[in-house]
Design a protein around this motif. Sequence first.
Motif, mmCIF file in Angstrom:
data_model
loop_
_atom_site.group_PDB
_atom_site.id
_atom_site.type_symbol
_atom_site.label_atom_id
_atom_site.label_comp_id
_atom_site.label_asym_id
_atom_site.label_seq_id
_atom_site.Cartn_x
_atom_site.Cartn_y
_atom_site.Cartn_z
ATOM 1 N N HIS A 173 -34.440 55.343 24.941
ATOM 2 C CA HIS A 173 -34.954 56.818 24.491
ATOM 3 C C HIS A 173 -33.856 57.205 23.221
ATOM 4 O O HIS A 173 -33.373 56.771 22.942
ATOM 5 C CB HIS A 173 -34.284 57.650 25.431
ATOM 6 C CG HIS A 173 -32.906 57.828 26.386
ATOM 7 N ND1 HIS A 173 -32.594 56.905 26.974
ATOM 8 C CD2 HIS A 173 -31.656 58.477 25.801
ATOM 9 C CE1 HIS A 173 -31.054 57.193 27.032
ATOM 10 N NE2 HIS A 173 -30.426 58.367 26.132
ATOM 11 N N ASN A 174 -34.899 58.136 22.500
ATOM 12 C CA ASN A 174 -33.847 59.050 21.308
ATOM 13 C C ASN A 174 -33.031 59.948 21.485
ATOM 14 O O ASN A 174 -33.152 60.415 23.297
ATOM 15 C CB ASN A 174 -34.915 59.302 20.642
ATOM 16 C CG ASN A 174 -36.509 58.059 20.363
ATOM 17 O OD1 ASN A 174 -36.063 57.613 19.275
ATOM 18 N ND2 ASN A 174 -37.404 58.068 21.004
ATOM 19 N N LYS A 175 -32.405 59.996 21.260
ATOM 20 C CA LYS A 175 -31.664 61.309 20.933
ATOM 21 C C LYS A 175 -31.123 61.964 20.092
ATOM 22 O O LYS A 175 -31.216 62.169 19.039
ATOM 23 C CB LYS A 175 -29.908 59.921 21.423
ATOM 24 C CG LYS A 175 -30.327 59.304 22.322
ATOM 25 C CD LYS A 175 -28.791 58.997 22.296
ATOM 26 C CE LYS A 175 -28.385 57.130 23.263
ATOM 27 N NZ LYS A 175 -28.957 56.491 22.867
ATOM 28 N N ILE A 176 -30.603 63.612 21.079
ATOM 29 C CA ILE A 176 -30.212 64.656 20.310
ATOM 30 C C ILE A 176 -29.340 65.259 20.951
ATOM 31 O O ILE A 176 -29.414 65.663 22.441
ATOM 32 C CB ILE A 176 -31.611 65.842 20.109
ATOM 33 C CG1 ILE A 176 -32.788 65.410 19.004
ATOM 34 C CG2 ILE A 176 -30.923 67.244 19.419
ATOM 35 C CD1 ILE A 176 -33.526 66.191 18.688
ATOM 36 N N LYS A 214 -42.909 55.949 20.821
ATOM 37 C CA LYS A 214 -42.530 54.400 21.641
ATOM 38 C C LYS A 214 -42.000 54.963 22.948
ATOM 39 O O LYS A 214 -42.098 54.383 23.913
ATOM 40 C CB LYS A 214 -42.464 53.975 20.625
ATOM 41 C CG LYS A 214 -43.205 53.323 19.526
ATOM 42 C CD LYS A 214 -42.550 52.363 18.653
ATOM 43 C CE LYS A 214 -43.056 51.753 17.735
ATOM 44 N NZ LYS A 214 -43.517 53.000 16.468
ATOM 45 N N LYS A 215 -40.695 55.955 23.050
ATOM 46 C CA LYS A 215 -39.661 55.673 23.400
ATOM 47 C C LYS A 215 -39.542 57.430 23.495
ATOM 48 O O LYS A 215 -39.385 58.267 23.118
ATOM 49 C CB LYS A 215 -38.320 55.374 23.643
ATOM 50 C CG LYS A 215 -38.363 53.745 23.440
ATOM 51 C CD LYS A 215 -39.228 52.904 25.096
ATOM 52 C CE LYS A 215 -38.716 51.428 24.689
ATOM 53 N NZ LYS A 215 -39.224 51.057 25.550
ATOM 54 N N PRO A 216 -39.387 57.996 25.237
ATOM 55 C CA PRO A 216 -38.390 59.900 24.932
ATOM 56 C C PRO A 216 -37.693 59.987 24.088
ATOM 57 O O PRO A 216 -37.092 59.477 23.882
ATOM 58 C CB PRO A 216 -38.699 59.815 26.631
ATOM 59 C CG PRO A 216 -38.444 58.396 27.214
ATOM 60 C CD PRO A 216 -39.418 57.107 26.334
ATOM 61 N N LEU A 217 -37.489 61.297 23.469
ATOM 62 C CA LEU A 217 -36.335 61.634 23.000
ATOM 63 C C LEU A 217 -35.483 62.257 24.457
ATOM 64 O O LEU A 217 -36.483 63.406 25.374
ATOM 65 C CB LEU A 217 -36.762 62.891 21.948
ATOM 66 C CG LEU A 217 -35.818 64.011 22.158
ATOM 67 C CD1 LEU A 217 -34.625 62.865 20.960
ATOM 68 C CD2 LEU A 217 -36.350 65.027 20.884
ATOM 69 N N ILE A 218 -34.430 62.286 24.582
ATOM 70 C CA ILE A 218 -33.672 63.310 25.286
ATOM 71 C C ILE A 218 -33.063 64.160 25.121
ATOM 72 O O ILE A 218 -31.967 63.331 23.783
ATOM 73 C CB ILE A 218 -32.603 62.255 26.847
ATOM 74 C CG1 ILE A 218 -33.891 61.756 27.369
ATOM 75 C CG2 ILE A 218 -31.683 62.985 26.906
ATOM 76 C CD1 ILE A 218 -32.960 60.759 28.584
ATOM 77 N N LEU A 269 -40.224 64.387 26.294
ATOM 78 C CA LEU A 269 -39.160 65.369 25.971
ATOM 79 C C LEU A 269 -38.399 65.270 26.987
ATOM 80 O O LEU A 269 -39.608 65.869 28.285
ATOM 81 C CB LEU A 269 -39.218 66.210 25.524
ATOM 82 C CG LEU A 269 -37.773 67.628 25.682
ATOM 83 C CD1 LEU A 269 -36.984 66.924 23.808
ATOM 84 C CD2 LEU A 269 -38.251 69.006 24.854
ATOM 85 N N ILE A 270 -36.932 64.818 27.465
ATOM 86 C CA ILE A 270 -36.462 65.059 28.299
ATOM 87 C C ILE A 270 -35.525 66.289 28.078
ATOM 88 O O ILE A 270 -34.292 65.993 27.184
ATOM 89 C CB ILE A 270 -35.910 64.368 29.134
ATOM 90 C CG1 ILE A 270 -36.827 62.912 29.459
ATOM 91 C CG2 ILE A 270 -34.815 64.816 30.634
ATOM 92 C CD1 ILE A 270 -36.666 62.218 29.802
#
Length: 415
Positions: free
Chosen positions: A85-88, A149-153, A183-184
Motif C-alpha cells: 500500500h501507499n502511505k500518508i 495500483k495499490k490502496p492508500l492507507i 483509501l483506508i
Amino acid sequence: MIEKLKLDFDRIVKTLNISEKDIKSKRNNLQKFIESGFPNRKHENWKFLDISQIIKKNIGDLGFYNDYSIPNKIDTSIFVDGLEHNKIIFINGRIEKIDFNYEDKNYIEINDQTNTEINFDNENSLIDLNSAFTNKVFKIIIKKNYSFKKPLIIYHVTNEKIKSKNINLRLDFELEENSHFRLIDFFTDSSHKNFTNILYNFNLKKDAILKNYKIDKFKNDNLRYSFNNIEQDVNSISETFILSSGSDFFKNEINCNLKGEYSSAFVNGVISLRENQQHEIRTTINHLEENTKSYQLIKSVLGKSSKSAYQGKIFVNSKAQKTDGYQLSKAILLDETSEFNAKPELEIYADDVKCSHGSASGSLNENSIFYLMSRGLNYKQSKELLINGFLLDVVEKITDSEIKNLLKNMIGLEE
C-alpha cells in the motif's frame, strides 16, 4: 474555555505562513465555533450522544494548541501487514510522510492549499473548529482514467507526547473522470484522552469510483469525530465501510450529494463495542438527479454500559425520479445496560421512487445458543459464532476482495 481557545489560536497563527486574508478567515471560523460551542443534546443531530458532555467527562480541560514544528519518529511496527500500500502518516496531527511509491506520479497531483474555505453548506461547529485550527490542508488529485495500483492507507497515529489535546486535520480529494481510488483510514494510539476532529472532502467526476474503509479497531480512551463530504457526478460510485470499535467515543458522519444521473452511494458499517464506549454513525444521502441509488446497512454489537446510535436520512429531490434508496440498521445488545438508538428518515419530493428503511434490536437468541451447545460448543463459543455471523453479513458487502479478506482477518470473522 473561550479565553483558552483564543490564546491557543493566537499561538498557532504565529506559526503559520499564511496571508492576512487567510488568518481573518480562520478567525471568523473561530468566532463561529465560540458562538455555537461543542454540539450538545439540544442539537437534533447530537440528541443521542452529547459530545459536549462526553468531552467534559472523559477529558475535562481540553487544549487546542499543538506545536507542529517538531517532527515525530515513525514507528514502522504500526504498518498493516499483508497488503502492499501507499502511505500518508499523521502523527499527533502532523503529516510526517507522504508515500505514493506504487503509483505513476504523473497521474497524481498533491497541492498544499492555503485557502481552506468550506465549499459546502455548513452548520456544524466542529467543522468551524477544524477550519480555525487545521495546520495544513492538502488536496490530492487523481488524474483522468487513472486507477490506483495499490490502496492508500492514511495512518492516524497519536503517541504519549500529547494528552487532553484537540487535533484537527483535513484532506481534500478530487477524482477526475473515470479514475479509481481505494483509501483506508487506520487509527492507532498510544496517547490518552485526546479529541481528534477529521474532515475529508471528496469530489467525484463522471465515472469515478471511490472506495473508503475506516478502521478503528484497537482499544483506546480517545475521542474522535470524522466528517466525509462526498460530491458525485454522473455514473460515479462511492463505497464507504466503517469498522467502529476501538475508541471510547467515535462519531462518523457522511454527507453525500448524488448530483449526477446514475450515481450511486453505498455505506456499510459495523459498530462493535466492549464496555463503556459510545459510537455513532450518521448519514445523509441526497438524491438530487434521476436514476440515483443508495444502499446502507449498519449493524451494532454492544457490550456492558455501551451505547450506539445510527441516524440515517435519505433525501429525494423533486426532480430525482426513479431513485432507489435503502437503509437498514440492526443491533444486538449483550447486556441489559447497553443501549441502541436509531433514527431513520425519508424525505421524498418525487413520486416515482423506491425507498425503504428499517431498524431492529434485541438480544442473542437463547434457542440458537442452546442448539450450538448441543453440537459441542460451549456457551462463549456459541455466542461468538452467532455474533460473527451477524457481522459477517456487513463485511461481505465490501466489493474489494483484497480489503475484504484483510478486514475479516482483523475482526476475526470466518465464513
